[in-house]
Design a protein around this motif. Structure first.
Motif, PDB file in Angstrom:
ATOM      1  N   LEU A 194     -10.281  -8.665 -15.489  1.00  0.00           N
ATOM      2  CA  LEU A 194     -10.095  -7.254 -15.172  1.00  0.00           C
ATOM      3  C   LEU A 194      -9.627  -7.093 -13.727  1.00  0.00           C
ATOM      4  O   LEU A 194      -8.743  -6.270 -13.440  1.00  0.00           O
ATOM      5  N   GLU A 195     -10.193  -7.913 -12.832  1.00  0.00           N
ATOM      6  CA  GLU A 195      -9.817  -7.837 -11.417  1.00  0.00           C
ATOM      7  C   GLU A 195      -8.361  -8.259 -11.217  1.00  0.00           C
ATOM      8  O   GLU A 195      -7.628  -7.643 -10.430  1.00  0.00           O
ATOM      9  N   GLU A 196      -7.936  -9.308 -11.923  1.00  0.00           N
ATOM     10  CA  GLU A 196      -6.555  -9.770 -11.789  1.00  0.00           C
ATOM     11  C   GLU A 196      -5.575  -8.737 -12.336  1.00  0.00           C
ATOM     12  O   GLU A 196      -4.506  -8.513 -11.768  1.00  0.00           O
ATOM     13  N   ILE A 197      -5.944  -8.119 -13.442  1.00  0.00           N
ATOM     14  CA  ILE A 197      -5.088  -7.090 -14.032  1.00  0.00           C
ATOM     15  C   ILE A 197      -4.942  -5.917 -13.073  1.00  0.00           C
ATOM     16  O   ILE A 197      -3.845  -5.389 -12.863  1.00  0.00           O
ATOM     17  N   ALA A 198      -6.056  -5.517 -12.457  1.00  0.00           N
ATOM     18  CA  ALA A 198      -6.020  -4.415 -11.492  1.00  0.00           C
ATOM     19  C   ALA A 198      -5.145  -4.766 -10.296  1.00  0.00           C
ATOM     20  O   ALA A 198      -4.369  -3.936  -9.803  1.00  0.00           O
ATOM     21  N   ALA A 199      -5.248  -6.016  -9.838  1.00  0.00           N
ATOM     22  CA  ALA A 199      -4.432  -6.463  -8.705  1.00  0.00           C
ATOM     23  C   ALA A 199      -2.949  -6.433  -9.070  1.00  0.00           C
ATOM     24  O   ALA A 199      -2.104  -6.021  -8.253  1.00  0.00           O
ATOM     25  N   ASP A 200      -2.631  -6.852 -10.296  1.00  0.00           N
ATOM     26  CA  ASP A 200      -1.230  -6.825 -10.749  1.00  0.00           C
ATOM     27  C   ASP A 200      -0.694  -5.392 -10.798  1.00  0.00           C
ATOM     28  O   ASP A 200       0.464  -5.137 -10.439  1.00  0.00           O
ATOM     29  N   ILE A 201      -1.542  -4.464 -11.254  1.00  0.00           N
ATOM     30  CA  ILE A 201      -1.128  -3.065 -11.345  1.00  0.00           C
ATOM     31  C   ILE A 201      -0.874  -2.494  -9.953  1.00  0.00           C
ATOM     32  O   ILE A 201       0.109  -1.787  -9.730  1.00  0.00           O
ATOM     33  N   ARG A 202      -1.758  -2.813  -9.015  1.00  0.00           N
ATOM     34  CA  ARG A 202      -1.557  -2.336  -7.637  1.00  0.00           C
ATOM     35  C   ARG A 202      -0.243  -2.867  -7.057  1.00  0.00           C
ATOM     36  O   ARG A 202       0.492  -2.142  -6.388  1.00  0.00           O
ATOM     37  N   GLU A 203       0.034  -4.141  -7.339  1.00  0.00           N
ATOM     38  CA  GLU A 203       1.270  -4.746  -6.838  1.00  0.00           C
ATOM     39  C   GLU A 203       2.487  -4.085  -7.465  1.00  0.00           C
ATOM     40  O   GLU A 203       3.478  -3.801  -6.776  1.00  0.00           O
ATOM     41  N   ARG A 204       2.408  -3.832  -8.767  1.00  0.00           N
ATOM     42  CA  ARG A 204       3.544  -3.204  -9.451  1.00  0.00           C
ATOM     43  C   ARG A 204       3.738  -1.776  -8.941  1.00  0.00           C
ATOM     44  O   ARG A 204       4.873  -1.342  -8.736  1.00  0.00           O
ATOM     45  N   ASP A 205       2.646  -1.057  -8.734  1.00  0.00           N
ATOM     46  CA  ASP A 205       2.755   0.300  -8.186  1.00  0.00           C
ATOM     47  C   ASP A 205       3.473   0.275  -6.842  1.00  0.00           C
ATOM     48  O   ASP A 205       4.355   1.096  -6.574  1.00  0.00           O
ATOM     49  N   HIS A 206       3.070  -0.674  -6.000  1.00  0.00           N
ATOM     50  CA  HIS A 206       3.667  -0.769  -4.669  1.00  0.00           C
ATOM     51  C   HIS A 206       5.163  -1.046  -4.768  1.00  0.00           C
ATOM     52  O   HIS A 206       5.971  -0.411  -4.067  1.00  0.00           O
ATOM     53  N   GLU A 255      14.129   0.124  -3.228  1.00  0.00           N
ATOM     54  CA  GLU A 255      15.225   0.795  -2.532  1.00  0.00           C
ATOM     55  C   GLU A 255      15.934   1.805  -3.416  1.00  0.00           C
ATOM     56  O   GLU A 255      16.309   2.900  -2.962  1.00  0.00           O
ATOM     57  N   ILE A 256      16.138   1.448  -4.685  1.00  0.00           N
ATOM     58  CA  ILE A 256      16.865   2.327  -5.600  1.00  0.00           C
ATOM     59  C   ILE A 256      15.887   3.121  -6.455  1.00  0.00           C
ATOM     60  O   ILE A 256      15.076   2.547  -7.191  1.00  0.00           O
ATOM     61  N   SER A 257      15.938   4.438  -6.361  1.00  0.00           N
ATOM     62  CA  SER A 257      15.151   5.344  -7.198  1.00  0.00           C
ATOM     63  C   SER A 257      13.671   4.973  -7.274  1.00  0.00           C
ATOM     64  O   SER A 257      13.158   4.621  -8.341  1.00  0.00           O
ATOM     65  N   PRO A 258      12.957   5.033  -6.173  1.00  0.00           N
ATOM     66  CA  PRO A 258      11.534   4.696  -6.194  1.00  0.00           C
ATOM     67  C   PRO A 258      10.723   5.687  -7.016  1.00  0.00           C
ATOM     68  O   PRO A 258      11.127   6.844  -7.200  1.00  0.00           O
ATOM     69  N   LEU A 259       9.591   5.213  -7.514  1.00  0.00           N
ATOM     70  CA  LEU A 259       8.679   6.061  -8.266  1.00  0.00           C
ATOM     71  C   LEU A 259       8.051   7.089  -7.334  1.00  0.00           C
ATOM     72  O   LEU A 259       7.451   6.730  -6.315  1.00  0.00           O
ATOM     73  N   CYS A 260       8.191   8.367  -7.679  1.00  0.00           N
ATOM     74  CA  CYS A 260       7.519   9.427  -6.929  1.00  0.00           C
ATOM     75  C   CYS A 260       7.457  10.671  -7.801  1.00  0.00           C
ATOM     76  O   CYS A 260       8.195  10.802  -8.781  1.00  0.00           O
TER      77      CYS A 260
END
Length: 220
Positions: free
Chosen positions: A168-180, A186-191
């Motif tokens: 669960l911790e690794e999955i959460a870390a992956d999600i945080r990284e993907r969010d970042h 550079e192109i069309s960031p999530l906002c």
């Protein structure tokens, strides 16, 4: 002219599920943008072009006509008129799509195709930049999100249900990284678009989220 609903948000917030159900309720076309990128990957692979051959991709992608329609309630992805539903979910296509989707010209071509579809059909489209870049004039815009912890738990439960394993911790870390990455690319960031309505699904079921979007459509 089509009526458009744009649903953006981070990975794991339930965008695709909600978008698909909203489209079904309203009788709109759910535009699976990921399937369109896969169809482009299939097209390039058939041309014998590798994901790293940028110049060849730049030229070839303009030859691909990709759209979506529904037949007997089933979403059909058309590549130059050919139904490619059964061809775009392979591992080879996934690998190609992962590389080719980063090409700015591929993205530009698909955005034009998505906009052309939305101009003539009532659509629900989800992604990372639909309301900000692809359909900035959409009548209804939603930013669907949930806490990292909730999204990680959902992914963990999904993997467990399929017999998979994961921390669960690794999955959460992956999600945080993907969010970042999504928010700083550079192109069309999530906002969140200025005129999008925030819907936090952290403590909502799918049906509740669907009803929240439907309510916005009724208000429009």
């Amino acid at each position: 002219m089509g009526h458009n609903i744009a649903i953006d948000g981070p990975a794991g917030a339930g965008k695709s599920t909600v978008a698909r159900k909203v489209a079904g309720r309203l009788g709109y076309i759910y535009v699976d943008t990921g399937a369109m990128y896969r169809a482009m990957a299939l097209f390039l692979s058939r041309k014998g072009i590798g994901a790293e051959e940028t110049e060849k991709i730049d030229k070839a992608c303009e030859e691909a006509d990709i759209t979506i329609r529904y037949e007997n309630g089933e979403q059909i992805v058309l590549l130059n008129g050919e139904n490619v539903n059964g061809l775009i979910r392979t591992e080879a296509v996934s690998r190609m799509a992962s590389g080719s989707s980063a090409n700015p010209n591929v993205r530009a071509r698909l955005v034009r195709l998505q906009q052309a579809l939305a101009a003539k059909e009532n659509v629900v489209m989800d992604g990372r930049d639909i309301g900000t870049c692809v359909l900035p004039e959409a009548e209804v815009k939603v930013y669907l999100t949930a806490s990292v912890e909730i999204r990680a738990r959902r992914r963990f439960d999904e993997l467990a249900a399929k017999g998979g394993t994961g921390s669960l911790e690794e999955i959460a870390a992956d999600i945080r990284e993907r969010d970042h990455k999504d928010m700083t690319r550079e192109i069309s960031p999530l906002c969140q678009a200025d005129d999008a309505v925030l819907i936090d699904t952290s403590h909502m079921g799918i049906d509740e989220a669907v009803e929240a979007v439907i309510a916005l459509c009724a208000r429009d």
